[in-house]
Structures are given as C-alpha cells and as structure tokens.
Design a protein around this motif. Structure first.
Motif, PDB file in Angstrom:
ATOM      1  N   ASN A  37      34.682  -0.497  16.377  1.00 44.52           N
ATOM      2  CA  ASN A  37      33.979  -0.745  17.440  1.00 44.52           C
ATOM      3  C   ASN A  37      34.834  -0.173  18.309  1.00 44.52           C
ATOM      4  N   MET A  38      34.114   0.391  19.586  1.00 45.82           N
ATOM      5  CA  MET A  38      34.997   0.933  20.649  1.00 45.82           C
ATOM      6  C   MET A  38      35.755  -0.092  21.522  1.00 45.82           C
ATOM      7  N   ASN A  39      35.273  -1.138  21.499  1.00 47.53           N
ATOM      8  CA  ASN A  39      35.758  -2.262  22.196  1.00 47.53           C
ATOM      9  C   ASN A  39      36.166  -3.456  21.329  1.00 47.53           C
ATOM     10  N   ILE A 105      25.693   2.650   9.449  1.00 52.22           N
ATOM     11  CA  ILE A 105      25.715   3.129  10.704  1.00 52.22           C
ATOM     12  C   ILE A 105      25.194   2.397  11.837  1.00 52.22           C
ATOM     13  N   GLY A 106      25.597   1.690  12.620  1.00 51.97           N
ATOM     14  CA  GLY A 106      25.048   0.890  13.638  1.00 51.97           C
ATOM     15  C   GLY A 106      25.459   1.334  15.038  1.00 51.97           C
ATOM     16  N   LEU A 107      25.572   2.563  15.346  1.00 54.73           N
ATOM     17  CA  LEU A 107      26.151   3.111  16.783  1.00 54.73           C
ATOM     18  C   LEU A 107      25.300   3.029  17.753  1.00 54.73           C
ATOM     19  N   GLY A 108      24.008   2.452  17.463  1.00 52.24           N
ATOM     20  CA  GLY A 108      23.243   2.320  18.994  1.00 52.24           C
ATOM     21  C   GLY A 108      22.651   3.495  19.536  1.00 52.24           C
ATOM     22  N   VAL A 169      11.610  -2.253  34.225  1.00 52.97           N
ATOM     23  CA  VAL A 169      11.140  -3.627  34.712  1.00 52.97           C
ATOM     24  C   VAL A 169      12.007  -4.599  34.722  1.00 52.97           C
ATOM     25  N   GLU A 170      12.723  -4.925  33.781  1.00 47.50           N
ATOM     26  CA  GLU A 170      13.717  -5.886  33.726  1.00 47.50           C
ATOM     27  C   GLU A 170      14.786  -5.951  34.972  1.00 47.50           C
ATOM     28  N   PHE A 171      15.228  -4.577  34.854  1.00 42.37           N
ATOM     29  CA  PHE A 171      16.097  -4.132  36.043  1.00 42.37           C
ATOM     30  C   PHE A 171      15.752  -4.442  37.205  1.00 42.37           C
ATOM     31  N   SER A 267      24.430  10.130  19.617  1.00 48.84           N
ATOM     32  CA  SER A 267      24.711  11.842  19.117  1.00 48.84           C
ATOM     33  C   SER A 267      25.455  11.959  17.928  1.00 48.84           C
ATOM     34  N   ILE A 268      26.221  11.058  17.555  1.00 49.31           N
ATOM     35  CA  ILE A 268      27.135  11.286  16.450  1.00 49.31           C
ATOM     36  C   ILE A 268      26.273  11.429  15.196  1.00 49.31           C
ATOM     37  N   ILE A 269      25.046  11.083  15.526  1.00 49.14           N
ATOM     38  CA  ILE A 269      24.200  11.134  14.051  1.00 49.14           C
ATOM     39  C   ILE A 269      23.963  12.602  13.932  1.00 49.14           C
ATOM     40  N   PRO A 315      12.610   1.160  19.494  1.00 46.05           N
ATOM     41  CA  PRO A 315      14.028   0.671  19.365  1.00 46.05           C
ATOM     42  C   PRO A 315      14.207  -0.685  19.878  1.00 46.05           C
ATOM     43  N   THR A 316      14.462  -1.943  19.019  1.00 47.26           N
ATOM     44  CA  THR A 316      14.588  -2.999  19.770  1.00 47.26           C
ATOM     45  C   THR A 316      15.696  -3.925  18.816  1.00 47.26           C
ATOM     46  N   ALA A 317      16.122  -4.830  19.732  1.00 48.01           N
ATOM     47  CA  ALA A 317      17.282  -5.732  19.148  1.00 48.01           C
ATOM     48  C   ALA A 317      16.605  -6.440  18.199  1.00 48.01           C
ATOM     49  N   ILE A 319      14.194  -5.816  15.846  1.00 46.10           N
ATOM     50  CA  ILE A 319      14.349  -5.146  14.684  1.00 46.10           C
ATOM     51  C   ILE A 319      15.825  -4.931  14.241  1.00 46.10           C
ATOM     52  N   ALA A 320      16.615  -4.556  14.891  1.00 43.58           N
ATOM     53  CA  ALA A 320      18.029  -4.494  14.289  1.00 43.58           C
ATOM     54  C   ALA A 320      18.524  -5.486  13.912  1.00 43.58           C
ATOM     55  N   ILE A 321      18.117  -6.762  14.243  1.00 45.29           N
ATOM     56  CA  ILE A 321      18.506  -8.194  13.656  1.00 45.29           C
ATOM     57  C   ILE A 321      17.977  -8.240  12.373  1.00 45.29           C
TER      58      ILE A 321
HETATM   59  C1  LIG Z   1      18.583  -3.482  29.531  1.00 48.00           C
HETATM   60  C2  LIG Z   1      18.013  -3.430  28.124  1.00 48.00           C
HETATM   61  C3  LIG Z   1      17.212  -4.464  27.873  1.00 48.00           C
HETATM   62  C4  LIG Z   1      16.714  -4.754  26.491  1.00 48.00           C
HETATM   63  N1  LIG Z   1      15.833  -5.686  26.268  1.00 48.00           N
HETATM   64  C5  LIG Z   1      15.402  -5.801  25.052  1.00 48.00           C
HETATM   65  C6  LIG Z   1      14.767  -7.011  24.719  1.00 48.00           C
HETATM   66  O1  LIG Z   1      14.310  -7.900  25.552  1.00 48.00           O
HETATM   67  N2  LIG Z   1      14.150  -7.092  23.286  1.00 48.00           N
HETATM   68  C7  LIG Z   1      14.673  -6.257  22.451  1.00 48.00           C
HETATM   69  O2  LIG Z   1      14.304  -6.563  21.271  1.00 48.00           O
HETATM   70  N3  LIG Z   1      15.347  -5.052  22.673  1.00 48.00           N
HETATM   71  C8  LIG Z   1      15.844  -4.773  24.082  1.00 48.00           C
HETATM   72  N4  LIG Z   1      16.668  -3.750  24.359  1.00 48.00           N
HETATM   73  C9  LIG Z   1      16.735  -2.681  23.218  1.00 48.00           C
HETATM   74  C10 LIG Z   1      17.999  -3.498  22.393  1.00 48.00           C
HETATM   75  O3  LIG Z   1      18.930  -3.720  23.245  1.00 48.00           O
HETATM   76  C11 LIG Z   1      18.442  -2.233  21.644  1.00 48.00           C
HETATM   77  O4  LIG Z   1      17.426  -1.884  20.646  1.00 48.00           O
HETATM   78  C12 LIG Z   1      19.554  -2.979  20.327  1.00 48.00           C
HETATM   79  O5  LIG Z   1      20.726  -3.286  21.499  1.00 48.00           O
HETATM   80  C13 LIG Z   1      19.705  -1.810  19.407  1.00 48.00           C
HETATM   81  O6  LIG Z   1      20.919  -2.480  18.569  1.00 48.00           O
HETATM   82  P1  LIG Z   1      22.086  -1.721  17.938  1.00 48.00           P
HETATM   83  O7  LIG Z   1      22.664  -2.538  17.040  1.00 48.00           O
HETATM   84  O8  LIG Z   1      21.375  -0.297  17.207  1.00 48.00           O
HETATM   85  O9  LIG Z   1      23.062  -1.045  18.980  1.00 48.00           O
HETATM   86  P2  LIG Z   1      23.784  -1.992  20.122  1.00 48.00           P
HETATM   87  O10 LIG Z   1      23.267  -3.022  20.373  1.00 48.00           O
HETATM   88  O11 LIG Z   1      23.547  -0.751  21.280  1.00 48.00           O
HETATM   89  O12 LIG Z   1      25.194  -1.638  19.721  1.00 48.00           O
HETATM   90  C14 LIG Z   1      25.834  -0.229  19.530  1.00 48.00           C
HETATM   91  C15 LIG Z   1      27.546  -0.735  19.361  1.00 48.00           C
HETATM   92  O13 LIG Z   1      28.169   0.589  18.863  1.00 48.00           O
HETATM   93  C16 LIG Z   1      29.292   0.752  19.632  1.00 48.00           C
HETATM   94  N5  LIG Z   1      29.509   2.115  19.832  1.00 48.00           N
HETATM   95  C17 LIG Z   1      28.795   3.202  20.285  1.00 48.00           C
HETATM   96  N6  LIG Z   1      29.269   4.262  20.226  1.00 48.00           N
HETATM   97  C18 LIG Z   1      30.456   3.999  19.586  1.00 48.00           C
HETATM   98  C19 LIG Z   1      31.612   4.941  18.850  1.00 48.00           C
HETATM   99  N7  LIG Z   1      31.552   6.272  19.249  1.00 48.00           N
HETATM  100  N8  LIG Z   1      32.517   4.300  18.405  1.00 48.00           N
HETATM  101  C20 LIG Z   1      32.712   2.890  18.026  1.00 48.00           C
HETATM  102  N9  LIG Z   1      31.829   2.093  18.428  1.00 48.00           N
HETATM  103  C21 LIG Z   1      30.762   2.751  19.290  1.00 48.00           C
HETATM  104  C22 LIG Z   1      28.701   0.124  21.240  1.00 48.00           C
HETATM  105  O14 LIG Z   1      30.035  -0.352  21.791  1.00 48.00           O
HETATM  106  C23 LIG Z   1      27.958  -1.023  20.621  1.00 48.00           C
HETATM  107  O15 LIG Z   1      28.672  -2.189  20.318  1.00 48.00           O
HETATM  108  C24 LIG Z   1      17.026  -3.648  25.439  1.00 48.00           C
HETATM  109  C25 LIG Z   1      17.785  -2.495  25.928  1.00 48.00           C
HETATM  110  C26 LIG Z   1      18.627  -2.377  27.238  1.00 48.00           C
HETATM  111  C27 LIG Z   1      19.240  -1.460  27.637  1.00 48.00           C
END
Ligand SMILES: Cc1cc2nc3c(=O)[nH]c(=O)nc-3n(C[C@H](O)[C@H](O)[C@H](O)COP(=O)(O)OP(=O)(O)OC[C@H]3O[C@@H](n4cnc5c(N)ncnc54)[C@H](O)[C@@H]3O)c2cc1C
Length: 405
Positions: A37-39, A105-108, A169-171, A267-269, A315-317, A319-321
C-alpha cells in the motif's frame, strides 16, 4: 503449489479485509502473504467527506496497518504500485518489484473528469486523506484571507460542489455543518457564504426514492445549500466555474470547486494491459480475471453486472467488504485445489449522511429511514466495519459513538 506468494495490492476496504481474513485462515507454513500500500495506514474512504469539510479530523479516519495485521504472518510493504505484468507474474513498484503466485488487486478508484476543460487541473477531489486534508486547509485559508485583503473577494467564500450523487450530497451536509463554525472563527457574515451544488440530472441523488430526495434537499437548503440541477459543468478555471442550463452559460466566481461527480477504477488496470470495461476488470463469479487464473480483483477495480438491471453494480465499500469473504476463501481454495465459491452481492441498504445529525436511507425490504434513525443506522454501519476489521479494540479506538445528539 509450494508455499505460494500471495500479493495483495491496496489496503482499502477490499484489500485490508482480504488480508485480515487470509491471516486468520492460512497458517504461516501454507503461504507467504504480502500486502502493498502506498501509505502505512488504511483509511475509511467513506469518511473522507467529513475530513474534507473539517468536521472530523483525518486521524480518526486512518488506521495504522500494523495495528490491524499480524506482522508475523503478513509482510507489509509501503510502496506505490506502478504496474502489474501478469505474463511475468510481477508487480512493479516505485522502489522495488515483487513476484507473485497469486495476486489480489484492490487499488480502488480515481476521479473521472470526463474531459471537462480545466477540471483535472483546478478542481479538488475527495479521493484520499491527503486530498481531503487539502480541501479543508484550502477552505480555512480562504476564509482566513477574506478580511486580510483590501479588496474582499467573494470568490473566496463561494464553494462549488460538482455532482449531487452520494459523495457530493454527503460532502454538502458536512459543509453545511462546518460553515457556521468557520464564519464564527473568521468573523465572516454567514449570509455571505455560498455553497452551490451543480448537478446534471433534474434532481440530486438520481434514482433514489423521491420522498427521501426531497427530504435531503429541504434539509440542506435550510442550512444554506443552493442547488442548480439540470445543469452541466462546462469549464473550471482557478477562479471560476461555468455551467450551462437551458442553453445559457453562467459563470460563478469561486476559488474552491470540489468535483464529486464521477469515479473510475485505478488507471493501473488499463496501464497494465488487462482486458477492461471502461477501466474496470469484468470479473468471473469467483472474482478472478477471465484472462489470468491467478489474479483476483476486488472492490472498485472489479466490475460486476447486475443481471436484473443489466447495469454494473455501483462501486461501494459494502460490495468491496462482501467480496473479501469470497476472495479470501477462493485464494485458499486455489492453493489447496478445493472448490471455489461464487460472489453474489447482498445489498443490505444505502444510507447517505446529511451532516452529523441528519441522514436518509433505504434498508432491508425497501424500508425508508430519515433523520436521526438514518443517522444511527449510518453509525452502526461504520462501527460494524471497524468491529469486523479489528475487533473490539479498534471499535473502541475509532468508532462513532456520538449516536444520540
Ligand atoms: C466521500 C465518499 C463517501 C462514500 N460513502 C460510501 C458509503 O456510504 N457506502 C459505501 O458502501 N460506499 C461509499 N463510498 C464508496 C467506497 O468508499 C468505495 O467504493 C470503496 O472505498 C472501494 O473500496 P476499495 O477496496 O476498492 O478501494 P479503497 O478503499 O479506495 O482503497 C484503495 C487502496 O489502494 C491504495 N492505493 C491506490 N493506488 C495505489 C498505488 N498505486 N500503490 C499502492 N497503493 C495504492 C489506496 O491508498 C487505498 O488504501 C464512498 C466514497 C467516497 C469518496
């Protein structure tokens, strides 16, 4: 397979939960597990809008990775992934490279700006801790400067949010809570501040229950948010935005545009040459890519079709979980050559916050929630995740317990 190298890219919801599940289910003699992870921290992306508005400090949102993983079982590497070479089973990082036998791959996600002129250069996005912190500091700085210039600039007090979907809206809800505090802090008349939302659809939260949408708009408008719906953002400069509505272009002077209207997969994909559908990998039911039987994809990088609607699941957290259960199970199944499971999303509901003590949502069997009930539900969802990730200790440290205001 001799003690395989499992490499997990990204410590987001999908990557972290997969890691934690694998560290529990695999013995150290069964596989080497590496998380990149980058952090050195994991953050709750779903809380970033609070950090961006300044209603929640970012230290509440981030969680040190080593406080959750078992460092005797998982090798954590802090580095930035540059690309994946699936033919060579290699991950290229800024400072090193890694060989894998099984990859997750879980790079968000990344912001998608759809080629709107000036947006990528001039707008802020709520993408990670650094970006969220920058938005908070930027708004604070502009409020602080307002009285310190001979010619007062209204643009410092105009905040434009592009997109009236969930993130926007949340913001807006958090901003509406924060602005009165900021005005007090910097001696600014609250009536001078404009929080403007520009949304392309005729309504905010398109597709959501109309009664809840109306409730959300009333709640936010009563706290000073202006909605401009059915309007397309045409351009963003460092000092203004231009939108078009009913064929007319209007310019709003602003030094703060926050773009919350679109995300795409990392975009790494695409850069790594995976077959993709608008940047995402359309995964098989077992969460593997159709091309490589040793590569799993999770979270926002994965595309899953909803057979009923014929559209991809958003895309939602959530589903990811859920996917992490299947990915962790199937990684183990691949090692032991046992039966894999298939992923079927189980959408438990959707709740959007409208600030610290208001929210709207739809949960099980289309039950509508609004006001304090939805706020409580949102906090239960957040706390449940912390419990699942790090148990009672993490819940106590980072949980949201200010449930009854
Ligand atoms: C403000 C906001 C509110 C949201 N609210 C909701 C909600 O209420 N409910 C819900 O279900 N979803 C919500 N979402 C959507 C949800 O956050 C995403 O769908 C979820 O985070 C996706 O999870 P993920 O594991 O794919 O990636 P992420 O949780 O985004 O994690 C990706 C990880 O990869 C790391 N990474 C990225 N690029 C690199 C790289 N090149 N090298 C190394 N590490 C890297 C990042 O640092 C991060 O740690 C919200 C999103 C936002 C922005």
């Amino acid at each position: 397979m001799n003690k395989p190298n499992i490499v997990i890219l990204g410590a987001g919801y999908g990557g972290m939960m997969t890691t934690v599940k694998l560290q529990k289910s695999l013995g150290s003699n069964e596989a080497n597990i590496t998380l990149v992870n980058m952090n050195d921290y994991h953050y709750q992306t779903t809380w970033l809008h609070e950090n961006a508005a300044g209603t929640l400090h970012h230290d509440r949102t981030r969680i040190q990775i080593n406080s959750v993983i078992d460092i005797n079982k998982v090798n954590f590497i802090k580095d930035k992934v540059i690309s994946v070479k699936p033919e060579e089973k290699l991950v290229k990082m800024e400072n090193n490279q890694l060989h894998y036998d099984i990859l997750v791959i879980g790079l968000g996600f990344e912001a998608a700006t759809f080629g709107i002129p000036g947006l990528a250069e001039n707008a802020f996005t709520i993408g990670d801790i650094n970006r969220a912190r920058l938005i908070r500091e930027h708004i604070d700085y502009n409020f602080a400067l307002y009285h310190n210039e001979n010619t007062k600039k209204q643009a410092r007090l105009n905040i434009v949010v592009g997109g009236g979907g969930f993130t926007g809206v949340e913001f807006l809800g958090e901003l509406a809570d924060r602005i009165p505090e900021l005005c007090k802090e910097y001696d600014i008349d609250k009536n001078l501040v404009r929080i403007i939302n520009i949304e392309g659809s005729p309504t905010i939260l398109p597709g959501f229950d109309p009664q809840l949408v109306e409730y959300a708009m009333n709640s936010l408008e009563s706290r000073g948010v202006e909605f401009i719906t059915g309007a397309l953002l045409k351009e963003c400069t460092a000092t203004s935005v231009v939108y078009e509505k009913n064929g007319k272009e209007v310019e709003i002077p602003t030094l703060t545009t926050v773009w919350a209207a679109g995300v795409r997969a990392n975009s790494i994909i695409e850069k790594s040459g995976f077959q993709n559908n608008r940047g995402k990998i359309e995964v098989q039911a077992d969460m593997r890519t159709p091309e490589y039987s040793d590569v799993f994809v999770i979270g926002d990088c994965a595309l899953i079709m909803n057979e009923e609607s014929g559209k991809p699941y958003p895309p939602t957290a959530q589903i990811a979980i859920q996917q992490s259960d299947i990915v962790a199970h199937n990684v183990k199944a691949l090692i032991h050559n046992t039966k894999m499971e298939t992923f079927e999303p189980n959408i438990l509901g959707t709740v959007a916050s409208l600030g610290s003590n208001d929210a709207i949502g739809v949960i099980l069997n289309n039950q509508k929630l609004l006001g304090w009930k939805a706020t409580v539900m949102k906090k239960i969802i957040d706390n449940r995740y912390l419990w699942k990730l790090g148990g009672f200790g993490l819940l106590m440290k980072k949980g949201k317990f200010n449930i009854f205001y």
